[in-house]
Scaffold this motif. Structure first.
Motif, PDB file in Angstrom:
ATOM      1  N   ASN A 168      43.438 -14.119-103.449  1.00 64.36           N
ATOM      2  CA  ASN A 168      42.333 -14.892-104.025  1.00 64.36           C
ATOM      3  C   ASN A 168      40.993 -14.198-103.798  1.00 64.36           C
TER       4      ASN A 168
ATOM      5  N   LYS B  58      40.148 -11.491-106.508  1.00 65.35           N
ATOM      6  CA  LYS B  58      39.858 -11.900-107.887  1.00 65.35           C
ATOM      7  C   LYS B  58      38.389 -11.689-108.268  1.00 65.35           C
TER       8      LYS B  58
ATOM      9  N   SER C 130      38.598 -19.837-106.288  1.00 69.99           N
ATOM     10  CA  SER C 130      38.591 -18.575-107.029  1.00 69.99           C
ATOM     11  C   SER C 130      38.566 -18.767-108.543  1.00 69.99           C
TER      12      SER C 130
ATOM     13  N   ILE D  21      46.686 -20.541-110.927  1.00 74.66           N
ATOM     14  CA  ILE D  21      46.099 -21.359-109.860  1.00 74.66           C
ATOM     15  C   ILE D  21      47.046 -22.479-109.431  1.00 74.66           C
TER      16      ILE D  21
ATOM     17  N   GLY E 213      50.313 -18.798-107.759  1.00 78.74           N
ATOM     18  CA  GLY E 213      49.680 -18.602-106.457  1.00 78.74           C
ATOM     19  C   GLY E 213      50.269 -19.493-105.371  1.00 78.74           C
TER      20      GLY E 213
ATOM     21  N   ALA F 233      43.178 -12.848-112.257  1.00 75.70           N
ATOM     22  CA  ALA F 233      43.698 -13.877-111.359  1.00 75.70           C
ATOM     23  C   ALA F 233      45.143 -13.604-110.956  1.00 75.70           C
TER      24      ALA F 233
ATOM     25  N   TRP G 297      47.984 -11.384-106.905  1.00 69.12           N
ATOM     26  CA  TRP G 297      49.163 -12.045-106.328  1.00 69.12           C
ATOM     27  C   TRP G 297      50.421 -11.211-106.534  1.00 69.12           C
TER      28      TRP G 297
END
Length: 203
Positions: free
Chosen positions: A11, A14, A65, A98, A102, A157, A161
């Motif tokens: 995060n 990003k 984020s 999100i 994540g 984003a 990850w």
């Protein structure tokens, strides 16, 4: 001048990727979560959920984020299309990361690496859900070069990850997801992404 508060987590990378991509002037404020600096009162005034990243721009402070990416996209008018259909295509993939990828990868990593003792149900549950979501991403990337058409905040984003998950964090074998692996390699070669991870490595 934007002030960014972050650490070298998925995060945290990003917004760092965004400001490097958009050539935004910023000051970096490392928040060492290994030393519990996220609980300091001054940081909690900015990020009441005691999580990184956070952003301060003049009198505006933002945590989370996804909200930061949306703010930066609106401020710079970059990496978020204005066309309604394209705009919401990017937005839905941002929300997908999100709300799905994540958290599932985070729980997968926690129970695989940090739990005091193995919990088979949790390990199986989050492992399966992580790979289900990677299957969703793979199908999307078989159809398009970037996640939502052109390079956007959705890619910014999701990439950190996947980078963490394919490293020591989860050891995900991306060769099982060839379109995703090609996308990862494409993003990883971007100069701004290289710069962001170089900065993160120095924290």
């Amino acid at each position: 001048m934007i002030d960014l508060y972050l650490w070298r987590t998925p995060n945290g990378y990003k917004p760092l990727i965004f400001v490097e991509e958009a050539n935004v002037d910023y000051r970096l404020h490392p928040v060492d979560i290994g030393k519990n600096e996220q609980f300091q009162p001054a940081f909690l005034d900015i990020s009441p959920n005691n999580k990184i990243p956070a952003l301060v721009d003049n009198h505006i402070s933002i945590f989370e984020s996804g909200a930061i990416l949306l703010y930066l996209a609106k401020k710079t008018k970059q990496f978020m299309p204005s066309d309604t259909v394209e705009h919401y295509n990017v937005l839905q993939w941002l929300m997908w990361q999100i709300g799905g990828l994540g958290p599932m990868m985070g729980q997968n990593g926690h129970f695989a690496n940090a739990a005091p003792e193995p919990i088979p149900y949790a390990l199986e549950r989050f492992h399966k859900e992580t790979h289900r979501l990677l299957g969703v991403l793979e199908k999307q990337l078989q159809k398009t070069e970037f996640v939502a058409g052109d390079y956007s905040i959705a890619d910014m984003a999701i990439f950190p990850w996947l980078k963490a998950g394919s490293g020591n964090y989860l050891n995900i074998d991306l060769s099982v997801y060839p379109a995703t692996e090609k996308w990862m390699n494409r993003i990883a070669k971007r100069p701004a992404v290289i710069k962001a991870y170089s900065i993160g490595a120095e924290l």
